[in-house]
Structures are given as C-alpha cells and as structure tokens.
Design an enzyme around this catalytic site. Structure first.
Site, PDB file in Angstrom:
ATOM      1  N   LYS A  41       5.374  19.395 -29.500  1.00 45.28           N
ATOM      2  CA  LYS A  41       5.215  19.603 -30.950  1.00 45.28           C
ATOM      3  C   LYS A  41       5.074  21.082 -31.298  1.00 45.28           C
ATOM      4  O   LYS A  41       4.964  21.427 -32.463  1.00 45.28           O
ATOM      5  CB  LYS A  41       3.980  18.844 -31.451  1.00 45.28           C
ATOM      6  CG  LYS A  41       4.296  17.446 -31.973  1.00 45.28           C
ATOM      7  CD  LYS A  41       3.083  16.868 -32.709  1.00 45.28           C
ATOM      8  CE  LYS A  41       3.470  15.750 -33.641  1.00 45.28           C
ATOM      9  NZ  LYS A  41       2.311  15.196 -34.354  1.00 45.28           N
ATOM     10  N   SER A 131      -0.720  16.753 -40.790  1.00 41.48           N
ATOM     11  CA  SER A 131      -0.971  18.150 -40.411  1.00 41.48           C
ATOM     12  C   SER A 131       0.240  19.024 -40.742  1.00 41.48           C
ATOM     13  O   SER A 131       0.085  20.147 -41.221  1.00 41.48           O
ATOM     14  CB  SER A 131      -1.301  18.238 -38.922  1.00 41.48           C
ATOM     15  OG  SER A 131      -2.438  17.472 -38.646  1.00 41.48           O
TER      16      SER A 131
HETATM   17  N1  COA Z   1      -5.033  11.127 -41.594  1.00 45.27           N
HETATM   18  C1  COA Z   1      -4.174  12.113 -41.803  1.00 45.27           C
HETATM   19  N2  COA Z   1      -3.154  12.374 -40.982  1.00 45.27           N
HETATM   20  C2  COA Z   1      -3.010  11.614 -39.922  1.00 45.27           C
HETATM   21  C3  COA Z   1      -3.867  10.551 -39.631  1.00 45.27           C
HETATM   22  C4  COA Z   1      -4.931  10.323 -40.533  1.00 45.27           C
HETATM   23  N3  COA Z   1      -5.800   9.345 -40.351  1.00 45.27           N
HETATM   24  N4  COA Z   1      -3.466   9.962 -38.501  1.00 45.27           N
HETATM   25  C5  COA Z   1      -2.393  10.627 -38.087  1.00 45.27           C
HETATM   26  N5  COA Z   1      -2.100  11.622 -38.934  1.00 45.27           N
HETATM   27  C6  COA Z   1      -0.972  12.539 -38.875  1.00 45.27           C
HETATM   28  C7  COA Z   1      -1.180  13.719 -38.014  1.00 45.27           C
HETATM   29  O1  COA Z   1      -1.684  14.797 -38.746  1.00 45.27           O
HETATM   30  C8  COA Z   1       0.200  13.958 -37.481  1.00 45.27           C
HETATM   31  O2  COA Z   1       0.908  14.737 -38.405  1.00 45.27           O
HETATM   32  P1  COA Z   1       2.087  15.696 -37.963  1.00 45.27           P
HETATM   33  O3  COA Z   1       3.088  14.852 -37.220  1.00 45.27           O
HETATM   34  O4  COA Z   1       2.559  16.183 -39.276  1.00 45.27           O
HETATM   35  O5  COA Z   1       1.493  16.764 -37.099  1.00 45.27           O
HETATM   36  C9  COA Z   1       0.836  12.577 -37.431  1.00 45.27           C
HETATM   37  O6  COA Z   1       0.093  11.803 -38.305  1.00 45.27           O
HETATM   38  C10 COA Z   1       0.758  11.872 -36.114  1.00 45.27           C
HETATM   39  O7  COA Z   1       0.223  12.694 -35.195  1.00 45.27           O
HETATM   40  P2  COA Z   1      -1.079  12.474 -34.313  1.00 45.27           P
HETATM   41  O8  COA Z   1      -2.003  11.478 -34.865  1.00 45.27           O
HETATM   42  O9  COA Z   1      -1.608  13.821 -34.003  1.00 45.27           O
HETATM   43  O10 COA Z   1      -0.488  11.823 -33.123  1.00 45.27           O
HETATM   44  P3  COA Z   1       0.712  12.370 -32.345  1.00 45.27           P
HETATM   45  O11 COA Z   1       1.795  11.418 -32.664  1.00 45.27           O
HETATM   46  O12 COA Z   1       0.990  13.809 -32.519  1.00 45.27           O
HETATM   47  O13 COA Z   1       0.150  12.233 -30.894  1.00 45.27           O
HETATM   48  C11 COA Z   1      -0.503  11.056 -28.944  1.00 45.27           C
HETATM   49  C12 COA Z   1       0.213  11.057 -30.268  1.00 45.27           C
HETATM   50  C13 COA Z   1      -1.228  12.326 -28.625  1.00 45.27           C
HETATM   51  C14 COA Z   1      -1.501   9.930 -29.045  1.00 45.27           C
HETATM   52  C15 COA Z   1       0.571  10.739 -27.898  1.00 45.27           C
HETATM   53  O14 COA Z   1       1.545  11.737 -27.921  1.00 45.27           O
HETATM   54  C16 COA Z   1      -0.023  10.634 -26.502  1.00 45.27           C
HETATM   55  O15 COA Z   1      -0.627   9.640 -26.179  1.00 45.27           O
HETATM   56  N6  COA Z   1       0.188  11.681 -25.678  1.00 45.27           N
HETATM   57  C17 COA Z   1      -0.314  11.725 -24.308  1.00 45.27           C
HETATM   58  C18 COA Z   1       0.803  11.506 -23.303  1.00 45.27           C
HETATM   59  C19 COA Z   1       1.078  10.045 -23.112  1.00 45.27           C
HETATM   60  O16 COA Z   1       0.256   9.271 -22.681  1.00 45.27           O
HETATM   61  N7  COA Z   1       2.323   9.659 -23.421  1.00 45.27           N
HETATM   62  C20 COA Z   1       2.778   8.289 -23.283  1.00 45.27           C
HETATM   63  C21 COA Z   1       2.411   7.472 -24.479  1.00 45.27           C
HETATM   64  S1  COA Z   1       2.921   5.805 -24.269  1.00 45.27           S
END
Ligand code: COA
Length: 161
Positions: A41, A131
C-alpha cells in the site's frame, strides 16, 4: 479470556477505526491493534509512526489498559497464534466492504480454523471515512478535522507539507 486482534494498515488511524477500538474494549478481555507493514500500500507513515499515532489517540479512551498496539509483518493468523488471540475483528462500513472481507475471513479460516473473524458495523457518521480519502482531502487543502483526531491531523499536515 478472549483476545481479539484488530488488524489494519491505519495509514493513518481515523475516527472510524477509533470507534471500532472503543466498542471492542467492551466486548473482549484484551484487544491487540495490529498494524500491518503493508508495503504493497506504500504507506505515507512508517509502521513505527502509525503505531505511535494510535497509541496517542487511544490515550484518553476508557479501558485503554486493555489495548495493546503492535506492528506485524507476517501472516495475520500467525500473528494471532503468537499472541494467543482467537478472534480477528474487522469493521464493516458498507456492503461494498463485504466481498473483500468475506474473502479475507474465508482465507484466514482456511489458514487457521481455530480463529474466528467477527465484524462490527461502523457507526453511521464514520461510514464514509477511509484513510486514503482523508489523505487526499488533506493534500487538497480540505477540512479533515471531523474525520481524524487532532493529534493525527497535526502529524498528517506536517507530513504532507
Ligand atoms: N472506519 C474508517 N475507515 C475504515 C474502517 C473504519 N471502521 N475500517 C476500514 N477502514 C478503511 C481503512 O482506512 C482503509 O482505507 P484505505 O484503503 O483508504 O487506506 C480501508 O478501509 C481498508 O483498510 P484496512 O482496514 O487498513 O485494512 P487493509 O485492507 O489495508 O489491511 C489486512 C488488511 C492488514 C488485515 C490484511 O492485509 C492482512 O491481513 N495482512 C497481513 C498479511 C496476511 O495475512 N495476508 C493474507 C490474508 S488472507
């Protein structure tokens, strides 16, 4: 003892995330906010900075002694196992989140069947926050004070200036 992990990139933490964290402290004995390195990201804030921003944002929360903020760079299920957590907590903002979250929870279940994913619906006023949108609005000079805590806003404005 139910330990939940709330994972995300948190680049940066928003009021939406903090709402989920606050509500989760009423549901679990311990909550670990897991800050993913998520190099894919290309985060604006370093992992260390994102952890610090969350720590300072939760300082005023009741039950903040139940919360731990940690970084991780491994599979999420391995992080959960390492910390004896049996729940992965995710926030759901809209139906559009569902497909991705369904896939993520299904895959995590395949990787470790002992760990359950639970979803908390985001409160209405936070339903549109992300975000990326907050960063874009800040870069273009818009008012982001409604979406993120003041300490995070100050750091974000320094970062993008
Ligand atoms: N309120 C406001 N915004 C929210 C929110 C809430 N309650 N929940 C999620 N969001 C937003 C975030 O700000 C983010 O916005 P962006 O994409 O504009 O930055 C988006 O929704 C989703 O992002 P986030 O919640 O940070 O999750 P992610 O999708 O970036 O990360 C992980 C997901 C970290 C859980 C996932 O990548 C992971 O598990 N990584 C570890 C490696 C792994 O195990 N991989 C295999 C998975 S099967």
């Amino acid at each position: 003892m139910v330990i939940a992990v709330y994972p995300g990139t948190f680049d940066p933490v928003t009021n939406g995330h903090l709402d989920i964290i606050h509500r989760a402290t009423r549901l679990f004995d311990k909550l670990i906010v897991a800050v993913a390195s998520n190099k894919g990201k290309d985060p604006l804030f370093s992992n260390h900075e994102r952890i610090k921003l969350i720590q300072s944002s939760i300082a005023e929360l009741p039950c903040q002694n139940k919360i731990q903020v940690l970084g991780f760079d491994t599979l999420l299920v391995d992080f959960c196992k390492q910390h004896q957590a049996n729940v992965i907590l995710r926030g759901l903002r809209a139906v559009s989140d569902f497909e991705y979250e369904f896939q993520l929870s299904g895959m995590n279940k395949k990787l470790n069947k002992e760990i359950e994913t639970l979803f908390l619906p985001t409160t209405e006023q936070n339903a549109y926050i992300s975000s990326s949108l907050v960063k874009e609005i800040a870069r273009l000079g818009g008012d982001i004070s409604e979406f993120i805590p003041s300490n995070v806003r100050a750091e974000l404005l320094i970062k993008i200036s």
